[in-house]
Design an enzyme around this catalytic site. Structure first.
Site, PDB file in Angstrom:
ATOM      1  N   GLY A  41       0.834  -1.199   0.000  1.00 18.44           N
ATOM      2  CA  GLY A  41       0.000   0.000   0.000  1.00 18.44           C
ATOM      3  C   GLY A  41       0.860   1.236   0.000  1.00 18.44           C
ATOM      4  O   GLY A  41       2.070   1.182  -0.283  1.00 18.44           O
ATOM      5  N   VAL A  54       3.976  -5.583   2.656  1.00 17.17           N
ATOM      6  CA  VAL A  54       3.817  -6.461   3.819  1.00 17.17           C
ATOM      7  C   VAL A  54       4.227  -7.878   3.434  1.00 17.17           C
ATOM      8  O   VAL A  54       3.851  -8.382   2.373  1.00 17.17           O
ATOM      9  CB  VAL A  54       2.355  -6.467   4.313  1.00 17.17           C
ATOM     10  CG1 VAL A  54       2.225  -7.298   5.589  1.00 17.17           C
ATOM     11  CG2 VAL A  54       1.867  -5.053   4.556  1.00 17.17           C
ATOM     12  N   ASP A  68      -6.738   6.648   7.087  1.00 16.74           N
ATOM     13  CA  ASP A  68      -6.672   5.825   5.870  1.00 16.74           C
ATOM     14  C   ASP A  68      -7.600   4.614   6.005  1.00 16.74           C
ATOM     15  O   ASP A  68      -7.199   3.476   5.781  1.00 16.74           O
ATOM     16  CB  ASP A  68      -5.234   5.379   5.623  1.00 16.74           C
ATOM     17  CG  ASP A  68      -5.028   4.897   4.177  1.00 16.74           C
ATOM     18  OD1 ASP A  68      -5.947   5.085   3.360  1.00 16.74           O
ATOM     19  OD2 ASP A  68      -3.971   4.337   3.878  1.00 16.74           O
TER      20      ASP A  68
END
Length: 787
Positions: free
Chosen positions: A514, A519, A627
């Site tokens: 992102g 990740v 977010d």
């Protein structure tokens, strides 16, 4: 026809030029008129002599203040500001001279930010005078309101200083926001400089060490009046007098309380547009309180002032000394570090005369509130300190400070000065082996040696046995040990980069990526599956990074992803969190190609409820997510939602009216309108994003695909859709929901819950944030319909 068009365009151009000229040279503002930040020019009024200009002053990309500035100074030096601490938006904000006589400044949403409170019907016009004084006057020329009566940080020639006026410094160089310093008439009728910090306040001018008359002031004249004339002389009722170094020349001048707490008189060179200092209250800056913040010292080096933290302390904010320093550790025991020729002014716990040094030391050592003590040799004066503030060195030392410092931070023996007990031993005592078997006392010395050796042997054997027993019990502990204890025993900690590299097998398995980074899946040495996020674009230093993560590490809620630890090594910044089995919500909500699993209605409602719980908890902890989107909502094996990526923006101040300004953070379609309007960001920004997620949960389609024909902006499409939904929800007939709700559910959903979710969503995406509900209110509404 073509020639006619060209002629018309040319005439329109001339008219526009002429309107700019009129607006730029306007001498007054008539009642009933107004001007916007979006007008052709930002100038509103110009004084008849052209020396001053009044208008909208740009303080940020999309933020303006209503200010007066020097026309002939380079950089437009501001002399007065109406809305100093509340800039208005650059889109749609206006200055209005109402027909009822009030001059007001309104923000884009119609909120009144500032007003002259002159609603008398006789108000006629607003005018900027040659002196730089903005006035609202009536038809007879009488002043109903004057900017001279409410200064900001600057006093102009002939502007009176009275009991009702006060100068307040700016917060930092180049910023207009109010700072910590003030210049005003105190209750004792004396013009005073005071430091008003977040933790403490203290008067620092005139010198608080002396009585008023010793400073050449009087407390008996209660008229409280002072004025600066155009020649550069200032005279006040308390007998304060000072004059400019260029006294006698009539020129543009200003007396300003600067951001550093020094009061300075400036003179303007009209030719170059530059200012020169013609007088100042403090030639030596270290006498100003709060300049270097708490737990620090102001030092003179080669005629310059510099700040440094006291021994055992570190800076709180590397770019701002006013925030001072904090202790690196509070470990015991303490001793004292001598700072010769130093004083920390004020905040004495006690005062003693003719006290021996050791007595003064013990007084501080035995008092947990004592941070240091001052001691004057020769006089025996002792000053234990409760707060380490206003530290400075003296060219002619007469006072020493002894700082209470944990022994762990000592860097050399000199850190613990003063009387030190040293055990002096003779050569015979130091090397007893040659004398151990001397005839006179051989039996006694051998027995002493033997008993000591046996004692040590017994202690050692006991420790070994106890150690083995503890290790054996630990290895045989039951596998069903309380999970809560396991969590506590492996709390938030720091990982090495090599450790995480090994856990992720050199970052092989990427789970997703992102705006904040990629990740990867990993397995720790204790067998726990984790998600390791490589944070990108992290500009802050390690200390700031760790301080922000210390807040995140304390957060624990069933609907928030648990953070296990972090890594901060040089350029590597990583977060280690729990691994959530089913990944992010967007995979199940928007992937129409994979129909192997469709989220059922009960699961969707539970996700909406869980996310509401998590956000409500974050807002109680003064954390704004900034977010919220399906990609940051993870689902565990039971499809319980867990919010990820929280706390990656700064934590809100814990004061009343706390607000946060930051760069735009989030994904298009989920971003609240206040981001683009450059408004302070609060929890209502998360509420907006949550409303968009609710719409997507119900419809099963991403909002970016909702664009209505003819509309190119996602936000506009959401607004239009919300208006349509609002009309439909106002009716009793809910049959239309069958077409609106995700078709993959085949009509299997709770109509009342769906309607409620849509009502909440519509209220969440209101453009005006004050109309949006809080997460607490949303949570209560959703819980009321839980079956």
């Amino acid at each position: 026809m073509r020639d006619l068009c060209i002629f018309t365009t040319f005439v329109s151009f001339l008219i526009s030029l002429s309107s700019v000229s009129v607006a730029n040279d306007q001498s007054y503002l008539a009642r009933g008129s107004s001007i916007s930040t979006q007008d052709v020019t930002t100038a509103i009024l110009v004084s008849p002599n052209g020396a001053f200009t009044c208008g909208f002053y740009k303080v940020a990309t999309n933020a303006f203040t209503f200010s007066i500035w020097f026309s002939w100074a380079s950089g437009k030096t501001v002399s007065w500001t109406a809305n100093r601490d509340a800039p208005v938006n650059g889109r749609g904000s206006r200055l209005i001279f109402r027909k009822n006589g009030g001059l007001i400044l309104v923000d884009y949403n119609g909120m009144v930010i500032w007003s002259t409170n002159t609603t008398a019907s006789r108000s006629d016009r607003a005018m900027l005078l040659n002196s730089g004084n903005l006035v609202v006057m009536d038809t007879d020329g009488r002043h109903l309101w004057r900017s001279f009566d409410s200064p900001t940080d600057t006093l102009l020639p002939l502007q009176p200083m009275t009991r009702n006026t006060k100068l307040v410094s700016a917060s930092a160089r180049g910023l207009l926001y109010s700072g910590f310093y003030a210049f005003y008439f105190a209750s004792n009728n004396i013009l005073t400089l005071i430091y008003n910090g977040p933790e403490t306040s203290s008067i620092y001018w005139p010198d608080p060490f002396y009585m008023p008359w010793d400073n050449g002031r009087t407390t008996y004249n209660s008229t409280r009046y002072g004025v600066l004339d155009q020649t550069g002389r200032f005279v006040a009722s308390d007998q304060l007098e000072f004059e400019a170094s260029d006294l006698g020349d009539e020129m543009m001048r200003r007396l300003t309380l600067d951001y550093d707490g020094n009061l300075r008189l400036y003179s303007l060179n009209i030719t170059t547009g530059s200012w020169s200092v013609s007088w100042m209250a403090f030639p030596r800056m270290c006498n100003i309180h709060g300049l270097c913040g708490a737990n620090s010292l102001c030092k003179y080096r080669l005629e310059l002032e510099s700040c440094s933290c006291l021994e055992g302390f570190e800076m709180i904010e590397p770019s701002d000394w006013s925030k001072g320093c904090r202790r690196k550790t509070n470990t015991m025991p303490f001793s004292f570090r001598k700072l010769p020729g130093t004083d920390l002014w004020g905040y004495d716990l006690n005062y003693s005369e003719l006290a021996p040094w050791w007595m003064c030391r013990d007084m501080c050592l035995n008092n947990t509130n004592c941070q240091a003590f001052g001691y004057r040799k020769g006089t025996g004066e002792c000053y234990p300190k409760a707060f380490l503030f206003n530290g400075r060195n003296f060219a002619d030392p007469y006072n020493d400070i002894y700082l209470k410092t944990p022994k762990a931070v000592w860097s050399s023996p000199e850190l613990a000065p003063g009387p030190i007990h040293i055990c002096k031993v003779t050569e015979k005592e130091a090397y007893p082996s040659s004398q151990m078997f001397a005839a006179d006392h051989s039996s006694f010395k051998f027995g002493y040696f033997l008993s000591s050796a046996l004692t040590l042997l017994v202690i050692e054997v006991t420790l070994i046995i106890v150690g083995c027993w503890v290790v054996n019990k630990w290895e045989r502990r039951p596998e069903t040990m309380d999970e809560g204890y396991m969590i506590i025993s492996s709390q938030f900690r720091r990982f090495s980069y090599k450790e995480l590299e090994r856990a992720t097998k050199c970052f092989q398995e990427e789970l997703g990526s992102g705006t904040s980074g990629a990740v990867y899946k990993g397995v720790l040495d204790d067998g726990r599956e984790v998600a390791v996020k490589k944070l990108s674009n992290m500009m802050q230093g390690e200390q700031e990074f760790r301080s922000e993560l210390s807040v995140i590490g304390r957060i624990y809620h069933m609907n928030l992803v648990r953070i296990w630890g972090f890594c901060a090594e040089q350029t590597h910044k990583l977060l280690v969190s729990e691994f959530v089995e089913n990944g992010s919500l967007d995979r199940f909500l928007f992937d129409y190609q994979d129909l192997t699993y469709v989220l059922q209605w009960s699961q969707r409602y539970n996700i909406a409820l869980g996310v509401a719980k998590g956000l409500a908890y974050l807002h109680h902890e003064w954390i704004v997510h900034c977010d919220v989107e399906p990609e940051n909502i993870l689902l565990d094996k039971e499809f319980e939602p867990k919010i990820a990526d929280f706390g990656l923006v700064k934590v809100l101040s814990r004061g009343a009216g706390a607000q946060m300004l930051s760069r735009v953070h989030g994904t298009r379609g989920y971003i609240a309108p206040e981001w683009s309007l450059n408004l302070p960001i609060t929890g209502k920004a998360d509420v907006y994003s949550y409303g968009v997620v609710l719409l997507e949960l119900v419809k099963g389609v991403r909002v970016s695909s909702w664009v209505i024909e003819g509309e190119e902006v996602v936000e506009m499409s959401i607004r239009c859709s919300a208006e349509i939904l609002k009309e439909k929800l106002a009716t009793q007939d809910l049959s239309w929901l069958l077409e609106f709700v995700d078709c993959r559910l085949d009509g299997e959903f709770n109509y009342l819950q769906a309607a409620t979710m849509l009502k909440i969503a519509v209220s969440c995406v209101e453009e005006e944030r004050s109309k949006r509900p809080s997460m607490d209110h949303i949570l209560k509404t959703l819980l009321s319909l839980v079956e």
